[in-house]
Motif scaffolding. Structure first.
Motif, PDB file in Angstrom:
ATOM      1  N   ASP A  59       0.840  -1.191   0.000  1.00 15.64           N
ATOM      2  CA  ASP A  59       0.000   0.000   0.000  1.00 15.64           C
ATOM      3  C   ASP A  59       0.884   1.253   0.000  1.00 15.64           C
ATOM      4  OD1 ASP A  59      -2.223   1.611   0.118  1.00 15.64           O
ATOM      5  OD2 ASP A  59      -2.751   1.104   2.184  1.00 15.64           O
ATOM      6  N   TRP A  60       0.637   2.146  -0.980  1.00 15.20           N
ATOM      7  CA  TRP A  60       1.451   3.349  -1.158  1.00 15.20           C
ATOM      8  C   TRP A  60       2.939   3.037  -1.239  1.00 15.20           C
ATOM      9  CZ3 TRP A  60      -1.052   7.233  -3.036  1.00 15.20           C
ATOM     10  CH2 TRP A  60      -2.374   7.472  -2.672  1.00 15.20           C
ATOM     11  N   ALA A  61       3.269   1.838  -1.705  1.00 11.97           N
ATOM     12  CA  ALA A  61       4.664   1.406  -1.891  1.00 11.97           C
ATOM     13  C   ALA A  61       5.470   1.566  -0.607  1.00 11.97           C
ATOM     14  CB  ALA A  61       5.312   2.180  -3.045  1.00 11.97           C
ATOM     15  N   SER A  62       4.832   1.265   0.531  1.00 13.33           N
ATOM     16  CA  SER A  62       5.494   1.395   1.832  1.00 13.33           C
ATOM     17  C   SER A  62       5.723   0.020   2.434  1.00 13.33           C
ATOM     18  CB  SER A  62       4.622   2.225   2.788  1.00 13.33           C
ATOM     19  OG  SER A  62       4.435   3.526   2.277  1.00 13.33           O
ATOM     20  N   CYS A  63       6.979  -0.283   2.721  1.00 14.31           N
ATOM     21  CA  CYS A  63       7.275  -1.571   3.349  1.00 14.31           C
ATOM     22  C   CYS A  63       8.481  -1.451   4.263  1.00 14.31           C
ATOM     23  CB  CYS A  63       7.478  -2.666   2.309  1.00 14.31           C
ATOM     24  SG  CYS A  63       8.904  -2.481   1.230  1.00 14.31           S
ATOM     25  N   ASN A  64       8.628  -2.441   5.110  1.00 13.31           N
ATOM     26  CA  ASN A  64       9.738  -2.466   6.064  1.00 13.31           C
ATOM     27  C   ASN A  64      10.437  -3.813   6.009  1.00 13.31           C
ATOM     28  OD1 ASN A  64       8.906  -4.286   8.583  1.00 13.31           O
ATOM     29  ND2 ASN A  64       7.066  -3.190   7.921  1.00 13.31           N
ATOM     30  N   ARG A  65      11.659  -3.820   6.485  1.00 13.45           N
ATOM     31  CA  ARG A  65      12.418  -5.073   6.567  1.00 13.45           C
ATOM     32  C   ARG A  65      12.622  -5.427   8.037  1.00 13.45           C
ATOM     33  NH1 ARG A  65      17.679  -5.171   2.983  1.00 13.45           N
ATOM     34  NH2 ARG A  65      17.279  -7.416   3.139  1.00 13.45           N
ATOM     35  N   ALA A  66      12.631  -6.735   8.289  1.00 12.81           N
ATOM     36  CA  ALA A  66      12.856  -7.242   9.636  1.00 12.81           C
ATOM     37  C   ALA A  66      13.538  -8.598   9.526  1.00 12.81           C
ATOM     38  CB  ALA A  66      11.541  -7.375  10.398  1.00 12.81           C
ATOM     39  N   TYR A 135       3.837  -1.727   5.067  1.00 17.29           N
ATOM     40  CA  TYR A 135       3.787  -0.576   5.970  1.00 17.29           C
ATOM     41  C   TYR A 135       5.060  -0.447   6.808  1.00 17.29           C
ATOM     42  CZ  TYR A 135      -1.170  -0.772   4.669  1.00 17.29           C
ATOM     43  OH  TYR A 135      -2.339  -0.824   3.965  1.00 17.29           O
ATOM     44  N   TRP A 136       4.877  -0.187   8.129  1.00 16.34           N
ATOM     45  CA  TRP A 136       5.989   0.080   9.038  1.00 16.34           C
ATOM     46  C   TRP A 136       5.792  -0.734  10.303  1.00 16.34           C
ATOM     47  CZ3 TRP A 136       2.154   3.394   7.566  1.00 16.34           C
ATOM     48  CH2 TRP A 136       2.405   4.155   6.410  1.00 16.34           C
ATOM     49  N   GLN A 137       6.831  -0.818  11.103  1.00 14.63           N
ATOM     50  CA  GLN A 137       6.745  -1.377  12.450  1.00 14.63           C
ATOM     51  C   GLN A 137       7.471  -0.391  13.370  1.00 14.63           C
ATOM     52  OE1 GLN A 137       6.800  -6.012  12.554  1.00 14.63           O
ATOM     53  NE2 GLN A 137       8.268  -5.425  10.984  1.00 14.63           N
ATOM     54  N   GLN A 177      14.973   2.946  14.363  1.00  6.83           N
ATOM     55  CA  GLN A 177      13.860   2.534  13.509  1.00  6.83           C
ATOM     56  C   GLN A 177      12.509   2.983  14.061  1.00  6.83           C
ATOM     57  OE1 GLN A 177      14.310   1.406  10.517  1.00  6.83           O
ATOM     58  NE2 GLN A 177      16.530   1.428  10.861  1.00  6.83           N
ATOM     59  N   TRP A 178      12.461   4.196  14.606  1.00  9.77           N
ATOM     60  CA  TRP A 178      11.192   4.711  15.135  1.00  9.77           C
ATOM     61  C   TRP A 178      10.546   5.711  14.179  1.00  9.77           C
ATOM     62  CZ3 TRP A 178      10.545   9.953  15.973  1.00  9.77           C
ATOM     63  CH2 TRP A 178      11.704  10.730  15.966  1.00  9.77           C
ATOM     64  N   LYS A 179      11.231   6.050  13.089  1.00 11.18           N
ATOM     65  CA  LYS A 179      10.713   7.043  12.152  1.00 11.18           C
ATOM     66  C   LYS A 179       9.952   6.382  11.003  1.00 11.18           C
ATOM     67  CE  LYS A 179      14.255  10.587  12.893  1.00 11.18           C
ATOM     68  NZ  LYS A 179      15.255  11.447  12.219  1.00 11.18           N
ATOM     69  N   ARG A 180       8.814   6.954  10.663  1.00 14.64           N
ATOM     70  CA  ARG A 180       8.022   6.456   9.537  1.00 14.64           C
ATOM     71  C   ARG A 180       8.572   6.975   8.217  1.00 14.64           C
ATOM     72  NH1 ARG A 180       3.598   7.303   6.184  1.00 14.64           N
ATOM     73  NH2 ARG A 180       3.655   9.543   6.551  1.00 14.64           N
ATOM     74  N   ILE A 181       8.985   8.228   8.190  1.00 16.12           N
ATOM     75  CA  ILE A 181       9.488   8.878   6.980  1.00 16.12           C
ATOM     76  C   ILE A 181      10.779   9.625   7.310  1.00 16.12           C
ATOM     77  CG2 ILE A 181       7.248   9.100   5.843  1.00 16.12           C
ATOM     78  CD1 ILE A 181       7.086  11.960   6.917  1.00 16.12           C
ATOM     79  N   PRO A 182      11.606   9.936   6.313  1.00 11.80           N
ATOM     80  CA  PRO A 182      12.887  10.596   6.600  1.00 11.80           C
ATOM     81  C   PRO A 182      12.754  11.953   7.283  1.00 11.80           C
ATOM     82  CG  PRO A 182      12.868   9.701   4.366  1.00 11.80           C
ATOM     83  CD  PRO A 182      11.471   9.576   4.882  1.00 11.80           C
ATOM     84  N   ASP A 183      11.748  12.742   6.889  1.00 12.06           N
ATOM     85  CA  ASP A 183      11.607  14.071   7.491  1.00 12.06           C
ATOM     86  C   ASP A 183      10.573  14.090   8.612  1.00 12.06           C
ATOM     87  OD1 ASP A 183       9.498  13.663   5.759  1.00 12.06           O
ATOM     88  OD2 ASP A 183       9.357  15.763   5.154  1.00 12.06           O
ATOM     89  N   GLU A 184      10.517  13.006   9.340  1.00  7.87           N
ATOM     90  CA  GLU A 184       9.648  12.898  10.520  1.00  7.87           C
ATOM     91  C   GLU A 184       9.893  14.089  11.449  1.00  7.87           C
ATOM     92  OE1 GLU A 184       6.881  10.693  12.855  1.00  7.87           O
ATOM     93  OE2 GLU A 184       7.997   9.614  11.328  1.00  7.87           O
TER      94      GLU A 184
END
Length: 884
Positions: A59-66, A135-137, A177-184
């Motif tokens: 969704d909205w090309a948002s993903c995370n790695r873990a 998404y994010w974690q 890894q607490w930021k959702r986007i770079p300019d949080e």
């Protein structure tokens, strides 16, 4: 004879081999259940670092790695006959190892299993499995506990290292890894940043909060003398039912004031004639406290009740039972002052609900919105439909779902935990009676047509049982799915088409009518007639058809790429629904949820219930409120403000709906208190909602909030509406319980911040501005709100919480959240503060071996590596520890 011996021998050997096989399977399960699990989020902005999140369909090309690291403490394990089940609230899109794959089962339930290339788990070694999730974690509660392992016919078993509510035992620190986007623009809350945030308020002397009642009355005149209640109270109560009188007596006793004929006299009565028009409201009261006696005059019974609660609000913490003499004239701001509790996602005990009702009544909350069903569970007994609770009220590892629903939200393979449970008919009646005695109306919610999987699966189990018994007509009577419907849909919580009951079936309406009838009968027996039916109605959609996805044939930048030809709207392939559309009974598929809401409103009205309520998106395709058969229709308005809710609320009001402000970014209590990965909660609407933010919310002038708060990413936003706003009917605070598994976690998420919502529900502050159409607010551009008045009002409120109300929560046994202290070391001395002044702070200079009470006047000399924590007034509980 020989043939018979051979047959018996063959059967014996088969039994032996079967038993041996089961034993072997169980050994695999037992061995893997002893593995150490470590989960680590490695990149919350994976799209910026080489992962093609769009091609993975995010969704909205948002993903995370873990990474998942499994450590085998025993001998080598080479078998491929195993699977590890876990709850992934964000779907795993890819496994970056050819030895493993993730299989989405249903909802958040996901299965990790070996591929043909699996090389085994070496003895005493670790295997790390990199994964990519949608998404994010950002918070630790994105990772659910109680992963469990299966192998063929073995009994499933929880992996011991994940069998805990202390998630830090297997989830690695989030670090950066607490930021959702770079300019949080949100600020990570640490001891130092928290200290800076709290630094504009201070501890007030007790004399400055003397005579202060919460929630704040309309008019108060405080006198110099005190009334002494230390010798008890003589209660001469008129105007209340005996059950409510007992409630008042028990709370006085809880607060250390006993009833006695020789005590301080408190009398009450109802007299509507003494109230002016603007104060002639349900719940209005006048209170006069003199040196020798006090009198409460209520506009009605609830006014008498609230006047008595105001007297108890004045009682200080500690031994003193002196209260200020004063006169109060008071009435509520909103007629609807609600708190919502979800017991479907995770079940919560009757005890925690009764304890909550006790406290909410003390703060003049008058609606308890009870979310009793959802995809993950059905929580109320309905006579004649036993499967609803026998199957839908239970979760376990049954892949056919004939005995129970599959595990979700970290409930594990067994039914002995938070995933399972329900209220009997008598339980529910007791809860309604308990609420009624406290001037609280219970509004039951049975969510439909979406979020209905527990009901759908239960009624399928009923269908199978009766069909096998040859009772075909009875089997069909309450069936909730059309067997011709093969639609490919994905709900918001990742369920398939079984998440939605079919609105085109007569049996679905019969089911709704049956449930309404039975719950209405419970209310009647409890002595509180059912006045409002909550339909639910939210999120009846396929999330994969949302704006964040695009078709592979014409892909758009920054969106998840899917084959849209394989995606369906809910009920798209139901022959029954297609027939209704062809016959012009409903316009199209998108109108089906609202059509069903209108049909249910006919049932509600036929039962003599005058109001239907819903989450607003469930009614979106109706022309206006008059499309429904009940005389009144209310909506829980849950559009996020910075995404346009400041404007869309006006549209709903213009269409004749009563508006209950339920804004996620301000009054959802399932969101974290602060921006810190160790906090609990979801965060799709905001990264934090603490007491101060909720207190600062302007519920009847939504654009104003753009000047006093920020959006999800901590950035200022603008708000302006050119439309008419007639005003809200009320405000409601919500606790959805996906991440709140235990009763203690529920109380942590609700208290004490719900008191800030109670304040805004009862009292309009001086710094709240009137709504003016076309007036624009922006946090970085305008300065209409009196910020000094807001800060002063918050300091007063925060001091009353810290110096008085938290002590009362201790006395009531409520496990509320203690604010984590702020702290800095300045010139070698410890400076510490709290968001709620009056709460004691402790510090340790030896890694927690011993603790000392912090004294702000002395400011102890310290070195680095200091630990700080808050301690409850009763000294029995502590906040999360923070390190400097």
């Amino acid at each position: 004879m020989e043939l018979r011996r051979l047959t018996l021998l063959s059967a014996l050997l088969a039994t032996i081999f079967s038993h041996t096989s089961v034993q072997a399977d169980q050994r695999i399960v037992d061995q893997i259940s002893a593995f150490e699990v470590k989960y680590k989020v490695t990149d919350n902005q994976a799209a910026r670092h080489g992962v093609d999140c769009a091609r993975l369909g995010a969704d909205w090309a948002s993903c995370n790695r873990a990474t998942i690291t499994l450590t085998n403490p025993g001998k080598a394990l080479l078998s491929r006959d195993w699977a590890i089940y876990m709850s992934n609230v964000h779907q795993t899109l890819k496994v970056e190892s050819d030895q493993f794959r993730m299989v989405h089962v249903v909802g958040d339930l996901t299965r990790l299993e070996p591929t043909e290339k699996f090389k085994g788990f070496p003895a005493g070694e670790s295997v790390t499995i990199p994964i990519v999730n949608e998404y994010w974690q950002l918070y630790i509660t994105d990772v659910m506990p109680r992963w469990y392992v299966t192998s063929s016919n073995a009994t499933p078993k929880v992996i011991a290292s994940t069998d805990t509510e202390k998630l830090t035992s297997f989830v690695a620190p989030f670090e950066e890894q607490w930021k959702r986007i770079p300019d949080e623009k949100n600020v990570l809350m640490t001891a130092t940043t928290r200290f800076d945030k709290n630094n504009d308020i201070s501890l007030l002397p007790s004399r400055e909060i003397r005579g202060q009642i919460l929630p704040t009355p309309l008019n108060v005149e405080v006198f110099n003398a005190d009334a002494d209640l230390s010798r008890g109270v003589n209660l001469l109560i008129n105007g209340l039912e005996s059950e409510s009188v007992e409630v008042i007596k028990r709370r006085f006793t809880l607060l250390g004031v006993n009833e006695t004929p020789t005590g301080y006299q408190i009398s009450t009565k109802i007299d509507k004639e003494v109230f002016e028009n603007k104060l002639a409201l349900a719940g209005g009261y006048r209170l006069s406290i003199g040196i020798d006696k006090a009198e409460v005059v209520g506009y009605d019974a609830s006014g008498v009740f609230y006047g008595l609660q105001s007297i108890m609000s004045l009682l200080p913490a500690g031994e003193s039972k002196k209260i200020a003499t004063l006169n109060v004239t008071d009435a509520p701001r909103f007629p609807y002052r609600g708190v919502f509790l979800d017991v479907a996602r995770n079940f919560h005990s009757k005890a925690v609900i009764l304890r909550m009702l006790d406290q909410l009544s003390a703060w003049k909350i008058n609606v308890f919105h009870f979310h009793l069903s959802d995809d993950e569970g059905w929580r109320i007994e309905i006579p004649g439909l036993p499967e609803l609770t026998e199957v839908g009220g239970k979760r376990c590892h049954d892949l056919r779902e004939q005995r129970c629903l599959l595990p979700q939200l970290g409930s594990g393979p067994k039914s002995d935990n938070h995933g399972s449970g329900y209220f009997t008919r008598q339980d529910y009646i007791e809860i309604v009676k308990y609420a009624a005695a406290r001037s609280i109306q219970v509004i039951p919610e049975i969510d439909m047509p979406a979020h209905a999987r527990a009901a759908v699966i239960s009624m399928e189990a009923r269908y199978q049982r009766l069909s096998k018994a040859g009772q075909k007509a009875q089997a069909e009577e309450f069936r909730l799915i059309d067997p011709t419907d093969t639609s490919n849909t994905t709900s918001v919580q990742l369920y398939d088409r079984t998440s939605y009951l079919n609105p085109c079936l007569l049996s679905s309406l019969k089911f709704a009518d049956k449930v309404i009838s039975e719950i209405q009968a419970m209310h009647k027996e409890a002595g509180q007639p059912l006045k409002t039916w909550h339909f639910g109605g939210d999120e009846a959609k396929n999330i994969r058809l949302g704006a964040g996805y695009t078709d592979k044939k014409q892909p758009e930048p920054s969106k998840g790429i899917l084959d849209m030809s394989k995606q369906d709207r809910p009920w798209a392939k139901s022959q029954q629904c297609q027939k209704m559309i062809k016959e012009n009974k409903v316009k199209d598929l998108d109108h089906l949820p609202t059509y069903f809401a209108m049909e249910v409103s006919k049932l509600v009205s036929a039962h003599g219930i005058n109001k239907m309520q819903a989450w607003q998106d469930g009614l979106k395709d109706a022309e206006n409120a008059r499309a429904f058969k009940t005389s009144d229709v209310a909506i829980n308005f849950w559009d996020t403000l910075y995404w346009g809710g400041y404007d869309s609320a006006n549209d709903w009001a213009a269409r004749g709906y009563e508006i209950i402000i339920s804004s996620p970014d301000y009054v959802y209590m399932d969101f974290p208190y602060e921006v810190n990965p160790l906090e609990r909660g979801y965060y799709w609407g905001t990264r934090f909602s603490d007491e101060r933010k909720m207190f600062s919310f302007a519920p009847d002038n939504l654009p104003q909030n753009a000047e006093t708060s920020v959006d999800r990413d901590g950035k200022p936003f603008k708000a302006q509406s050119k439309k008419t706003w007639p005003g809200a009917t009320g405000i409601s605070a919500q606790l959805w319980s996906e991440t709140s598994r235990t009763d203690d976690q529920v109380e942590y998420m609700v208290f004490p911040r719900v008191l800030a919502v109670a304040e805004r529900a009862w009292h309009r502050a001086s710094w709240e501005q009137d709504y003016i159409a076309d007036k624009s607010y922006a946090g970085d551009e305008t300065d209409y709100v009196d910020k000094a008045a807001l800060r002063y009002d918050w300091q007063r409120f925060a001091n009353i919480l810290g110096q008085r109300e938290l002590h009362k929560l201790d006395m009531n046994g409520i496990k509320y959240r203690l604010p984590v202290p702020g702290a800095r070391i300045i010139d070698g001395k410890l400076h510490a503060n709290s968001a709620l002044p009056g709460i004691h702070i402790e510090y340790s200079d030896n890694n927690g071996e011993t603790w000392q009470r912090y004294n702000n006047a002395l400011k102890p000399s310290v070195d680095r590596n200091i630990l700080v924590r808050s301690v409850s007034p009763d000294g029995k509980r502590f906040s999360r520890t923070e390190k400097l």
